[in-house]
Design a protein around this motif. Structure first.
Motif, PDB file in Angstrom:
ATOM      1  N   SER A 152       5.746   6.946  -6.543  1.00 27.75           N
ATOM      2  CA  SER A 152       5.476   7.503  -6.182  1.00 27.75           C
ATOM      3  C   SER A 152       5.768   7.495  -4.363  1.00 27.75           C
ATOM      4  CB  SER A 152       3.642   8.319  -5.878  1.00 27.75           C
ATOM      5  OG  SER A 152       3.079   7.167  -5.150  1.00 27.75           O
ATOM      6  N   ILE A 153       6.530   6.213  -3.674  1.00 26.25           N
ATOM      7  CA  ILE A 153       6.760   5.676  -2.504  1.00 26.25           C
ATOM      8  C   ILE A 153       8.232   5.107  -2.735  1.00 26.25           C
ATOM      9  CG2 ILE A 153       6.308   4.219  -0.962  1.00 26.25           C
ATOM     10  CD1 ILE A 153       3.579   5.186  -0.494  1.00 26.25           C
ATOM     11  N   PHE A 154       9.281   5.695  -1.493  1.00 23.75           N
ATOM     12  CA  PHE A 154      10.528   4.503  -1.299  1.00 23.75           C
ATOM     13  C   PHE A 154      10.038   4.192   0.234  1.00 23.75           C
ATOM     14  CE2 PHE A 154      14.128   2.779  -0.455  1.00 23.75           C
ATOM     15  CZ  PHE A 154      14.690   2.579  -1.390  1.00 23.75           C
ATOM     16  N   ASP A 155       9.897   3.028   0.335  1.00 22.51           N
ATOM     17  CA  ASP A 155      10.113   2.634   2.144  1.00 22.51           C
ATOM     18  C   ASP A 155      10.622   1.578   2.234  1.00 22.51           C
ATOM     19  OD1 ASP A 155       8.443   1.010   4.286  1.00 22.51           O
ATOM     20  OD2 ASP A 155       6.622   1.254   4.165  1.00 22.51           O
ATOM     21  N   THR A 156      11.840   1.922   3.089  1.00 19.94           N
ATOM     22  CA  THR A 156      12.586   1.792   3.072  1.00 19.94           C
ATOM     23  C   THR A 156      12.626   0.404   3.985  1.00 19.94           C
ATOM     24  OG1 THR A 156      12.755   2.914   5.822  1.00 19.94           O
ATOM     25  CG2 THR A 156      13.839   3.458   4.151  1.00 19.94           C
ATOM     26  N   MET A 157      11.439  -0.128   4.387  1.00 19.17           N
ATOM     27  CA  MET A 157      11.414  -1.612   5.064  1.00 19.17           C
ATOM     28  C   MET A 157      10.612  -2.801   4.217  1.00 19.17           C
ATOM     29  SD  MET A 157       8.914  -2.580   8.183  1.00 19.17           S
ATOM     30  CE  MET A 157       6.943  -2.665   7.501  1.00 19.17           C
ATOM     31  N   SER A 158      10.071  -2.129   3.411  1.00 20.28           N
ATOM     32  CA  SER A 158       9.691  -3.412   2.277  1.00 20.28           C
ATOM     33  C   SER A 158      11.177  -3.050   1.351  1.00 20.28           C
ATOM     34  CB  SER A 158       8.201  -2.781   1.825  1.00 20.28           C
ATOM     35  OG  SER A 158       8.207  -2.006   0.888  1.00 20.28           O
ATOM     36  N   GLU A 159      11.234  -2.136   0.760  1.00 21.56           N
ATOM     37  CA  GLU A 159      12.620  -2.144  -0.074  1.00 21.56           C
ATOM     38  C   GLU A 159      13.506  -3.200   0.117  1.00 21.56           C
ATOM     39  OE1 GLU A 159      13.504  -1.316  -2.862  1.00 21.56           O
ATOM     40  OE2 GLU A 159      11.492  -0.368  -3.345  1.00 21.56           O
ATOM     41  N   TRP A 160      14.201  -3.108   2.029  1.00 21.80           N
ATOM     42  CA  TRP A 160      15.206  -3.771   2.841  1.00 21.80           C
ATOM     43  C   TRP A 160      14.065  -5.535   2.654  1.00 21.80           C
ATOM     44  CZ3 TRP A 160      19.976  -3.573   3.290  1.00 21.80           C
ATOM     45  CH2 TRP A 160      20.738  -4.874   3.465  1.00 21.80           C
ATOM     46  N   ALA A 161      13.327  -5.529   3.233  1.00 23.51           N
ATOM     47  CA  ALA A 161      12.578  -6.598   4.129  1.00 23.51           C
ATOM     48  C   ALA A 161      11.640  -7.546   3.087  1.00 23.51           C
ATOM     49  CB  ALA A 161      12.353  -6.516   5.092  1.00 23.51           C
ATOM     50  N   GLY A 162      11.696  -6.694   1.952  1.00 20.76           N
ATOM     51  CA  GLY A 162      10.319  -7.395   0.940  1.00 20.76           C
ATOM     52  C   GLY A 162       8.975  -7.581   1.054  1.00 20.76           C
ATOM     53  N   TYR A 163       7.851  -7.339   0.312  1.00 23.06           N
ATOM     54  CA  TYR A 163       6.698  -6.874   1.363  1.00 23.06           C
ATOM     55  C   TYR A 163       6.432  -8.025   1.811  1.00 23.06           C
ATOM     56  CZ  TYR A 163       1.522  -5.532   0.147  1.00 23.06           C
ATOM     57  OH  TYR A 163      -0.086  -5.637   0.620  1.00 23.06           O
ATOM     58  N   GLY A 164       5.486  -7.299   2.908  1.00 25.21           N
ATOM     59  CA  GLY A 164       4.785  -7.804   4.049  1.00 25.21           C
ATOM     60  C   GLY A 164       5.576  -8.516   4.909  1.00 25.21           C
ATOM     61  N   LYS A 165       6.658  -8.210   4.486  1.00 23.96           N
ATOM     62  CA  LYS A 165       7.784  -8.545   6.209  1.00 23.96           C
ATOM     63  C   LYS A 165       8.154  -7.052   6.492  1.00 23.96           C
ATOM     64  CE  LYS A 165       9.316 -12.478   3.259  1.00 23.96           C
ATOM     65  NZ  LYS A 165      10.343 -13.679   2.777  1.00 23.96           N
ATOM     66  N   ARG A 166       9.067  -7.439   7.759  1.00 22.71           N
ATOM     67  CA  ARG A 166       9.169  -6.424   8.113  1.00 22.71           C
ATOM     68  C   ARG A 166      11.116  -6.232   9.096  1.00 22.71           C
ATOM     69  NH1 ARG A 166       4.906  -3.608  10.642  1.00 22.71           N
ATOM     70  NH2 ARG A 166       5.849  -2.659  11.982  1.00 22.71           N
ATOM     71  N   VAL A 167      11.367  -5.258   9.513  1.00 21.97           N
ATOM     72  CA  VAL A 167      12.794  -4.975  10.205  1.00 21.97           C
ATOM     73  C   VAL A 167      12.669  -3.476  10.626  1.00 21.97           C
ATOM     74  CG1 VAL A 167      13.670  -3.510   8.113  1.00 21.97           C
ATOM     75  CG2 VAL A 167      15.309  -5.010   9.312  1.00 21.97           C
ATOM     76  N   SER A 168      13.031  -3.299  11.699  1.00 24.50           N
ATOM     77  CA  SER A 168      12.991  -2.538  12.065  1.00 24.50           C
ATOM     78  C   SER A 168      14.212  -1.788  11.857  1.00 24.50           C
ATOM     79  CB  SER A 168      13.843  -2.502  13.577  1.00 24.50           C
ATOM     80  OG  SER A 168      15.088  -3.021  13.951  1.00 24.50           O
ATOM     81  N   LEU A 169      13.872  -0.140  12.046  1.00 21.80           N
ATOM     82  CA  LEU A 169      14.378   0.935  11.658  1.00 21.80           C
ATOM     83  C   LEU A 169      15.301   0.922  11.917  1.00 21.80           C
ATOM     84  CD1 LEU A 169      14.621   3.828   9.966  1.00 21.80           C
ATOM     85  CD2 LEU A 169      14.233   4.824  11.609  1.00 21.80           C
ATOM     86  N   SER A 170      15.985   0.401  13.702  1.00 20.41           N
ATOM     87  CA  SER A 170      17.060   0.413  14.298  1.00 20.41           C
ATOM     88  C   SER A 170      18.250  -0.286  13.939  1.00 20.41           C
ATOM     89  CB  SER A 170      16.837   0.550  15.931  1.00 20.41           C
ATOM     90  OG  SER A 170      17.904   0.033  16.343  1.00 20.41           O
ATOM     91  N   LYS A 171      17.888  -1.922  13.288  1.00 20.33           N
ATOM     92  CA  LYS A 171      18.403  -3.097  13.029  1.00 20.33           C
ATOM     93  C   LYS A 171      18.648  -2.441  11.483  1.00 20.33           C
ATOM     94  CE  LYS A 171      18.020  -7.673  11.877  1.00 20.33           C
ATOM     95  NZ  LYS A 171      17.331  -9.183  11.795  1.00 20.33           N
ATOM     96  N   LEU A 172      17.558  -1.551  11.161  1.00 23.73           N
ATOM     97  CA  LEU A 172      18.415  -1.577   9.540  1.00 23.73           C
ATOM     98  C   LEU A 172      19.914  -0.574   9.321  1.00 23.73           C
ATOM     99  CD1 LEU A 172      18.165  -2.201   6.265  1.00 23.73           C
ATOM    100  CD2 LEU A 172      16.089  -0.419   6.320  1.00 23.73           C
TER     101      LEU A 172
END
Length: 229
Positions: A152-172
């Motif tokens: 029920s959720i698509f989290d673009t940060m965790s989908e890209w970086a992996g659970y518990g890791k971070r990537v900024s929206l700007s960088k992505l």
């Protein structure tokens, strides 16, 4: 159905919260003598309290939502905010919930997917916490307390970086070759400057920035799910 979402938050507007933070500021541990502690507090209490108070914008128990932007599938972004931002939070949350109820019929077999950047650990959780504090009942189909891997959720940060890791929206956006500047604002703004813009009477620019992030998240989601125009 995809529901794209982004929120902007500001520190607590309750004077008692700010005063309590100031009263609880203590000198660093290396200061032992009463005189040196007093000297440090006299010189640093105000700035230290301001720094801690600003952090309440990340705490749904104390901070406030000043803006919510959302879009259904490819529809135009809808933004909820108030010129009276210090007192308009309850109204904008209620309006957002009404928008969700009007956009989705719970009797449908397939629940909506909420899409956002760090949406599971921040945006949805913050909205839930503010709804509880303010006593505003949310739609039952909003997945407030699920992890990013829930369908029920698509989290673009965790989908890209992996659970518990971070990537900024700007960088992505930069990595994927997508617009990340938000030229619709006319001034440079990011999450760290939201309160300064709001305080200076620029809530309209914050609303445009928030809406721009929804568009960027939507473009990222399409890219990550291999959707074609």
């Amino acid at each position: 159905m995809n529901i794209y979402l982004d929120i902007e938050t500001i520190p607590s507007q309750d004077p008692s919260v700010k005063q309590k933070i100031a009263d609880n500021i203590t000198a660093p541990g290396q200061y032992k003598k009463a005189e040196s502690i007093k000297e440090w507090l006299d010189a640093n209490r105000e700035s230290a309290a301001e720094e801690e108070w600003r952090k309440t914008s990340f705490d749904g128990g104390m901070g406030q939502i000043c803006c919510i932007s959302a879009a259904i599938n490819d529809s135009e972004v809808k933004t909820f905010y108030s010129k009276d931002w210090a007192n308009g939070e309850a109204g904008l949350i209620a309006d957002f919930f009404s928008f969700l109820n009007e956009s989705y019929e719970p009797s449908r077999m397939i629940p909506p997917v909420f899409v956002g950047h760090n949406v599971s650990d921040f945006d949805l959780r913050f909205v839930f916490q503010r709804a509880v504090v303010l006593g505003i009942k949310p739609p039952k189909f909003v997945p407030f307390n699920v992890r990013s891997w829930d369908k029920s959720i698509f989290d673009t940060m965790s989908e890209w970086a992996g659970y518990g890791k971070r990537v900024s929206l700007s960088k992505l956006c930069d990595v994927l070759g997508l617009d990340e500047k938000g030229s619709e604002i006319g001034e440079e703004i990011d999450g760290s400057k939201v309160w300064d813009f709001v305080r200076d009477g620029k809530i309209d620019q914050v609303a445009s920035y928030c809406a721009g992030d929804v568009n960027r998240v939507r473009n990222i989601h399409k890219k990550m799910t291999f959707q074609t125009e």
